[in-house]
Design an enzyme around this catalytic site. Structure first.
Site, PDB file in Angstrom:
ATOM      1  N   PRO A   2       0.826  -1.218   0.000  1.00 35.57           N
ATOM      2  CA  PRO A   2       0.000   0.000   0.000  1.00 35.57           C
ATOM      3  C   PRO A   2       0.861   1.270   0.000  1.00 35.57           C
ATOM      4  O   PRO A   2       1.727   1.439   0.840  1.00 35.57           O
ATOM      5  CB  PRO A   2      -0.787  -0.102   1.318  1.00 35.57           C
ATOM      6  CG  PRO A   2      -0.646  -1.516   1.768  1.00 35.57           C
ATOM      7  CD  PRO A   2       0.662  -1.997   1.230  1.00 35.57           C
ATOM      8  N   GLU A   3       0.625   2.119  -0.983  1.00 36.52           N
ATOM      9  CA  GLU A   3       1.267   3.432  -1.000  1.00 36.52           C
ATOM     10  C   GLU A   3       0.150   4.454  -1.159  1.00 36.52           C
ATOM     11  O   GLU A   3      -1.028   4.109  -1.101  1.00 36.52           O
ATOM     12  CB  GLU A   3       2.308   3.492  -2.117  1.00 36.52           C
ATOM     13  CG  GLU A   3       3.303   2.343  -1.997  1.00 36.52           C
ATOM     14  CD  GLU A   3       4.706   2.650  -2.489  1.00 36.52           C
ATOM     15  OE1 GLU A   3       5.020   3.821  -2.727  1.00 36.52           O
ATOM     16  OE2 GLU A   3       5.486   1.697  -2.616  1.00 36.52           O
ATOM     17  N   ASN A 178       7.860   2.387  -0.429  1.00 39.10           N
ATOM     18  CA  ASN A 178       9.117   1.826  -0.895  1.00 39.10           C
ATOM     19  C   ASN A 178       9.177   1.609  -2.406  1.00 39.10           C
ATOM     20  O   ASN A 178      10.217   1.786  -3.029  1.00 39.10           O
ATOM     21  CB  ASN A 178       9.359   0.493  -0.173  1.00 39.10           C
ATOM     22  CG  ASN A 178      10.815   0.134  -0.150  1.00 39.10           C
ATOM     23  OD1 ASN A 178      11.665   0.965  -0.450  1.00 39.10           O
ATOM     24  ND2 ASN A 178      11.110  -1.107   0.177  1.00 39.10           N
TER      25      ASN A 178
END
Ligand SMILES: [Zn+2]
Length: 279
Positions: A2-3, A178
């Site tokens: 999840p971003e 990331n």
């Protein structure tokens, strides 16, 4: 993983089914808030702020008994997906696609059930507490108030910090995780440990971050290469495979501000040379 784009999409989905609705059930499965019950209250809106998800509601004065004791104080369920979290929406009687013991928050309306599974973080806040909880965040890449020059200013304020760490710091700009950190360093042609001051064109890197999240926010396949199948990412997760540009083997390392916060980084040693690398 999840971003910001994932959280933005989850907030949009929850907003569409919950906003304006009265809760017919509320089960917060976190010990500290286990006694909190917003049944009878009305959901105002669901928004994302960087990688944080905010479900805002308030007592329905005409219906809720609590309204008299608590006043009409609005509240926020503040959650963060961290590594594994996700939200599902189900119709009444529809079987859940995840085990019930992994549910951390269950919100029911007359015809739908929203379930947050494996949320890395969940707390209930007053409106004032919410401002304090997310007020430290930098400009939100997917927010209506996105401010690129301010994001550049915040990044540049710590010139010796490796760019690969500065991009992950949500106080600089909010929404990158990331995957984007690695991809942005590749696209900018810089090694993740390059000091911020040595990044050739920081405003361009920030603009690219904004463009990538905007491009990906409405699709489930995250792409930085422009391809929607096959090689969707340049370097992330591609250790020991060939760089898509130069065929050098993609390298895999771990970096962090301290040993407890090490995160994987992927980079091409040829396309992303150390620039002004500080050992
Ligand atoms: Zn390369």
């Amino acid at each position: 993983m999840p971003e910001g784009d994932t959280v933005w999409r989850a907030a949009g989905q929850l907003h569409r089914i919950l906003a304006g609705q009265q809760l017919t059930g509320c089960d917060i499965r976190v010990p500290r808030f286990a006694a909190t019950d917003f049944t009878g209250d009305r959901i105002l809106e669901v928004v994302s702020r960087g990688k944080h998800l905010l479900i805002r509601g308030e007592p329905d004065a005409a219906i809720s008994d609590r309204a008299s004791s608590r006043g009409a104080e609005p509240w926020t369920i503040h959650s963060h997906l961290k590594m594994e979290g996700l939200w599902h929406v189900y119709g009444r009687g529809e079987p859940w696609r995840r085990p019930a013991f992994k549910a951390r928050c269950v919100l029911e309306t007359a015809d739908r059930i929203a379930v947050g599974f494996e949320l890395g973080f969940l707390q209930v806040l007053s409106a004032t507490e919410e401002a304090a909880a997310v007020g430290h965040l930098g400009p939100d890449l997917l927010g209506p108030d996105w401010d690129a020059p301010e994001a550049v200013r915040r990044l540049a304020s710590d010139p010796d910090r490796p760019i690969g760490l500065a991009l992950l710091d949500q106080r600089n700009l909010a929404g990158l995780g990331n995957v984007y950190r690695c991809e942005l360093c590749f696209l900018a042609g810089v090694h993740p440990l390059t000091p911020v001051a040595a990044v050739p064109n920081l405003p361009r890197m920030v603009e690219l971050a904004h463009r990538l999240l905007q491009a990906n926010k409405n699709r489930s396949t995250r792409s930085t290469t422009g391809r929607l199948r096959g090689d969707t990412l340049w370097v992330y997760g591609r250790d020991r495979r060939r760089c898509l540009r130069c065929s050098t083997a993609v390298a895999h390392d771990q970096v962090g501000d301290n040993e407890l916060e090490l995160r994987d980084v992927y980079y091409c040693p040829h396309c992303q040379p150390h620039r002004g690398h500080i050992a």
